[in-house]
Design a protein around this motif. Structure first.
Motif, PDB file in Angstrom:
ATOM      1  N   UNK A  85       1.081  -0.453  -0.157  1.00 30.49           N
ATOM      2  CA  UNK A  85       0.162   0.096   0.288  1.00 30.49           C
ATOM      3  C   UNK A  85       1.286   1.095  -0.227  1.00 30.49           C
ATOM      4  N   UNK A  86       0.644   1.995  -0.604  1.00 29.62           N
ATOM      5  CA  UNK A  86       1.607   3.097  -1.402  1.00 29.62           C
ATOM      6  C   UNK A  86       0.382   4.326  -0.767  1.00 29.62           C
ATOM      7  N   UNK A  87       0.486   4.910   0.671  1.00 28.33           N
ATOM      8  CA  UNK A  87       0.373   6.138   0.948  1.00 28.33           C
ATOM      9  C   UNK A  87       1.509   7.535   1.067  1.00 28.33           C
ATOM     10  N   UNK A  88       2.669   6.754   0.698  1.00 33.55           N
ATOM     11  CA  UNK A  88       4.001   8.207   0.979  1.00 33.55           C
ATOM     12  C   UNK A  88       3.525   9.292   0.115  1.00 33.55           C
ATOM     13  N   UNK A  89       3.629  10.565   0.799  1.00 33.99           N
ATOM     14  CA  UNK A  89       4.009  11.484  -0.623  1.00 33.99           C
ATOM     15  C   UNK A  89       4.672  12.825   0.059  1.00 33.99           C
ATOM     16  N   UNK A  90       4.978  13.049  -0.702  1.00 34.17           N
ATOM     17  CA  UNK A  90       5.836  14.496  -0.155  1.00 34.17           C
ATOM     18  C   UNK A  90       4.630  15.175  -0.054  1.00 34.17           C
ATOM     19  N   UNK A  91       5.285  16.977   1.054  1.00 33.77           N
ATOM     20  CA  UNK A  91       4.598  17.733   0.913  1.00 33.77           C
ATOM     21  C   UNK A  91       3.520  18.705  -0.193  1.00 33.77           C
TER      22      UNK A  91
ATOM     23  N   UNK B 159       6.315   9.502  -5.253  1.00 35.72           N
ATOM     24  CA  UNK B 159       5.259   9.298  -5.676  1.00 35.72           C
ATOM     25  C   UNK B 159       5.313   8.181  -6.615  1.00 35.72           C
ATOM     26  N   UNK B 160       5.739   8.322  -7.689  1.00 37.24           N
ATOM     27  CA  UNK B 160       6.569   7.670  -8.713  1.00 37.24           C
ATOM     28  C   UNK B 160       7.268   6.201  -8.439  1.00 37.24           C
TER      29      UNK B 160
ATOM     30  N   UNK C 121       2.745   7.617 -11.173  1.00 37.16           N
ATOM     31  CA  UNK C 121       2.715   6.503 -10.103  1.00 37.16           C
ATOM     32  C   UNK C 121       1.331   6.060 -10.390  1.00 37.16           C
ATOM     33  N   UNK C 122       0.496   6.576 -10.750  1.00 38.11           N
ATOM     34  CA  UNK C 122      -0.535   5.576 -11.719  1.00 38.11           C
ATOM     35  C   UNK C 122      -0.256   4.651 -12.933  1.00 38.11           C
ATOM     36  N   UNK C 123       0.503   5.255 -13.623  1.00 43.40           N
ATOM     37  CA  UNK C 123       1.909   4.471 -14.876  1.00 43.40           C
ATOM     38  C   UNK C 123       2.296   3.006 -14.436  1.00 43.40           C
ATOM     39  N   UNK C 124       2.867   2.709 -12.721  1.00 48.60           N
ATOM     40  CA  UNK C 124       3.074   1.970 -12.021  1.00 48.60           C
ATOM     41  C   UNK C 124       2.110   0.575 -12.248  1.00 48.60           C
ATOM     42  N   UNK C 125       1.404   1.298 -11.677  1.00 50.05           N
ATOM     43  CA  UNK C 125      -0.111   0.667 -11.797  1.00 50.05           C
ATOM     44  C   UNK C 125      -0.324   0.008 -13.592  1.00 50.05           C
ATOM     45  N   UNK C 126      -0.870   0.609 -14.106  1.00 51.31           N
ATOM     46  CA  UNK C 126      -1.325   0.336 -15.336  1.00 51.31           C
ATOM     47  C   UNK C 126       0.347  -1.068 -15.964  1.00 51.31           C
ATOM     48  N   UNK C 127       1.442  -0.148 -15.528  1.00 56.19           N
ATOM     49  CA  UNK C 127       2.525  -1.803 -15.799  1.00 56.19           C
ATOM     50  C   UNK C 127       2.075  -2.622 -15.077  1.00 56.19           C
TER      51      UNK C 127
END
Length: 475
Positions: free
Chosen positions: A228-234, A246-247, A294-300
């Motif tokens: 589960x990737x919940x991390x995000x930069x400020x 994110x990515x 980051x969504x592009x990672x999931x599509x891959x």
């Protein structure tokens, strides 16, 4: 049937060598130069010697006979499909997952073998055991993971509002955890341990490639079943920070845990996205860029491994109450972090569902296919009539049309649920150099023609293949 049950997994690894092929050839008489002559193989589409298919099946026999179900097992039937060529000198990982146990004691196992995180062999084995057998030990050549073994989930951003809520909810549901954070996670670690979870605390700044790499190594060793990737930069950070956290962090950590998920033939990668990707609030461009990348990672992941039990899920909440959006969120507006956590935990556990996108608002959850089409919505068929959409929807082929006939031939090799019309070598699961050879043979049989040798390399995309067939068929 002893204590074997659906969901049990046996796994092993093997590196094939030239010496093993020499022994194989002595037994079988198979001296095909494609398997041992580097000069000959260099002139083929494979470029180097490849392992014979029958050799690659040996470790499957070992797992059946020594681990699952074990000594006394008799193989009753098999069905295998080579997906990619297997190279000598690099490990091949094997996974058998029990999918059914009949009342007569017949096991049905799904088989996956992968090399360099690419599936090279898939199939099914049916077997039975005719004598009791012990659990495997170090001498049996493989390991067993019972269906009820503990599951570990990785949660990034575990000290944040959403990440900590997700960690607590997963612990409550019986997951063990690997919590990735930059520090300050002592309280959530304590809470998860009190809920009964075994917790691995991994301190890392995901914006730092070196720290990210070290964390990835630790996570890979745990063989987690969910990420589960919940991390995000400020929110106000620049685009570089959002892309790193994110990515790039999701890319690297997902790559690290993929082996363990393929081994289990099950896994979930869940991204905490944002509805901002759809609405583009002014001033949020860098944040949106990180989420979209980051969504592009999931599509891959879905494209390459969705068929192997690995789910990709985007959970897109609106505003969430907490520290992260406090400076920009209208007062009193937003979901509770716990509401997001419940949706995430449900998706992580739903391993048989398709890849999807979940829009989460105070009014509830709306589920879509990963590309944004509502699940179950009708999509136009080729004749204009509505057709129900499924996770693996495949348009029916009209035999009279050349492109449709080519498509049917390709699907006969790769399976009915693959993306054919937009696909090709390296774009579609199973459509590699070996798959291209099988596709050319299937197309030749369908049209009664002989394609030129250049078709093996020059017609590696569907549109090019159709053009070559049209030229040879004179249409």
């Amino acid at each position: 049937m002893h204590d074997v049950k659906p969901g049990d997994i046996a796994h092993s690894s093997h590196t094939f060598t030239a010496a093993e092929f020499t022994a194989f050839a002595a037994v079988t008489g198979d001296h095909n130069p494609l398997h041992h002559d580097a000069g000959h193989a260099a002139e083929t589409e494979f470029g180097a010697p490849i392992v014979p298919l029958v050799m690659t099946l040996g470790p499957v026999s070992a797992l059946i006979g020594m681990v699952l179900p074990g000594p006394g097992a008799v193989i009753l039937g098999t069905e295998f499909r080579p997906v990619r060529p297997v190279s000598f000198g690099r490990p091949v990982h094997y996974s058998l997952r029990v999918t059914a146990v009949s009342g007569a004691g017949v096991l049905t196992c799904r088989v996956l073998a992968y090399q360099d995180r690419e599936v090279v062999l898939e199939g099914e084995v049916r077997s039975t055991a005719r004598a009791p057998r012990p659990r495997p030990d170090a001498t049996t050549g493989g390991l067993l993971i019972p269906a009820d073994a503990a599951r570990t989930a990785v949660v990034t951003g575990a000290a944040g509002d959403i990440g900590s809520a997700v960690a607590r909810e997963l612990a409550r549901q019986g997951w063990d955890l690997a919590l990735v954070h930059r520090g300050g996670a002592e309280e959530v670690v304590r809470q998860c341990e009190e809920a009964g979870a075994t917790v691995h605390s991994v301190t890392a700044d995901l914006a730092d490639p070196a720290a990210r790499g070290a964390a990835a190594g630790k996570l890979a060793a745990l063989r987690p079943a969910a990420l589960v990737h919940a991390a995000a930069a400020p929110l106000a950070a620049g685009h570089a920070a959002h892309l790193e956290v994110g990515y790039a962090a999701l890319r690297d950590l997902a790559d690290a845990v993929l082996d363990g998920m393929l081994l289990r033939q099950r896994g979930s990668v869940v991204l905490i996205g944002s509805e901002a990707v759809r609405y583009h609030p002014r001033g949020w461009s860098d944040y949106i860029a990180g989420k979209a990348a980051a969504e592009s990672v999931l599509h891959g992941i879905d494209r390459h491994h969705g068929a192997h039990g690995i789910r990709a899920v985007v959970v897109e909440p609106g505003y969430v109450q907490g520290r992260y959006s406090a400076d920009v969120r209208p007062e009193g507006l937003g979901l509770l972090p716990e509401e997001v956590a419940e949706a995430v935990a449900a998706e992580a556990a739903d391993t048989d569902a398709p890849a999807r996108r979940v829009w989460l608002t105070t009014g509830g959850a709306t589920r879509f296919a990963l590309d944004g089409t509502p699940e179950g919505a009708a999509v136009p068929s080729r004749d204009g009539a509505p057709a129900p959409r499924t996770a693996a929807a495949a348009p029916a082929a009209a035999p009279g049309d050349l492109a449709d006939r080519v498509e049917a031939a390709v699907r006969g090799v790769l399976g009915p649920g693959v993306d054919v019309r937009g696909g090709g070598v390296g774009l579609t699961p199973g459509w590699d150099s070996l798959g291209q050879l099988q596709i050319v043979l299937a197309v030749e049989a369908e049209f009664g023609i002989r394609l030129p040798a250049s078709a093996l390399t020059g017609a590696g995309r569907f549109d090019r293949l159709v053009r070559v067939v049209a030229e040879q068929a004179g249409t």
